[in-house]
Design a protein around this motif. Structure first.
Motif, PDB file in Angstrom:
ATOM      1  N   ASP A  39      68.977  37.941  18.562  1.00 35.41           N
ATOM      2  CA  ASP A  39      68.344  36.301  18.064  1.00 35.41           C
ATOM      3  C   ASP A  39      67.089  36.569  17.407  1.00 35.41           C
ATOM      4  N   TRP A  40      66.115  36.011  16.079  1.00 35.01           N
ATOM      5  CA  TRP A  40      65.470  35.878  15.525  1.00 35.01           C
ATOM      6  C   TRP A  40      64.763  34.894  14.619  1.00 35.01           C
ATOM      7  N   THR A  41      63.624  34.762  15.507  1.00 35.91           N
ATOM      8  CA  THR A  41      62.992  33.648  15.209  1.00 35.91           C
ATOM      9  C   THR A  41      61.842  33.877  14.869  1.00 35.91           C
ATOM     10  N   ILE A  42      61.073  32.527  13.698  1.00 32.03           N
ATOM     11  CA  ILE A  42      60.062  32.938  12.710  1.00 32.03           C
ATOM     12  C   ILE A  42      58.641  31.983  12.367  1.00 32.03           C
ATOM     13  N   TRP A  43      57.683  31.543  13.464  1.00 27.69           N
ATOM     14  CA  TRP A  43      56.993  31.069  12.439  1.00 27.69           C
ATOM     15  C   TRP A  43      55.790  30.819  11.596  1.00 27.69           C
ATOM     16  N   ARG A  44      55.419  29.649  10.851  1.00 29.23           N
ATOM     17  CA  ARG A  44      54.635  30.168  10.047  1.00 29.23           C
ATOM     18  C   ARG A  44      53.306  29.632   9.848  1.00 29.23           C
ATOM     19  N   HIS A  51      56.764  35.991  14.047  1.00 32.35           N
ATOM     20  CA  HIS A  51      58.845  36.543  14.652  1.00 32.35           C
ATOM     21  C   HIS A  51      58.219  37.507  15.779  1.00 32.35           C
ATOM     22  N   LEU A  52      59.631  35.901  16.783  1.00 37.01           N
ATOM     23  CA  LEU A  52      60.070  36.933  18.301  1.00 37.01           C
ATOM     24  C   LEU A  52      60.912  36.873  17.662  1.00 37.01           C
TER      25      LEU A  52
END
Length: 115
Positions: A39-44, A51-52
């Protein structure tokens, strides 16, 4: 393993980055699975991207993606939006943001089952 990363969007490209990164190509999803990225999650926030990444071994995955054609195409596409990754050195391990604290680890250390 879970790792956090920090990158910076090029000034004025924030909305374009979000639009361009709304999805990634299926062949890149397959490459991620092959190299152990689950899994790869991105917040801005402004120009900062956080990134997590949940993976087997981040450095090994990044090394494997260096020669991956799907990743090369993706980097050529998304690269114009990204100014840089914040790093402490040259290799993939140096992209990882240092962990300061974890609630679950604190609970585990104290033997608490409270969630």
């Amino acid at each position: 393993m879970r790792v956090a990363l920090h990158s910076i969007v090029r000034e004025g490209h924030e909305a374009g980055y979000e639009e361009a990164h709304a999805t990634i190509p299926d062949d890149l999803v397959e490459s991620f699975a092959r190299v152990g990225i689950h899994d790869w999650t991105i917040w801005r926030s402004g120009r900062d991207l956080f990134h997590l990444v949940d993976c087997d071994d981040f450095a090994s995955a990044m090394d494997a993606l260096d020669s991956d054609e799907a990743n090369a195409r993706w980097q050529a596409f998304i690269g114009p939006y990204v100014d840089h990754f914040v790093t402490t050195g040259e290799g993939p391990a140096d992209m990882v943001v240092g962990e300061v604290w974890s609630l679950s680890q604190q609970r585990d250390a104290r033997g608490s089952s409270t969630r």
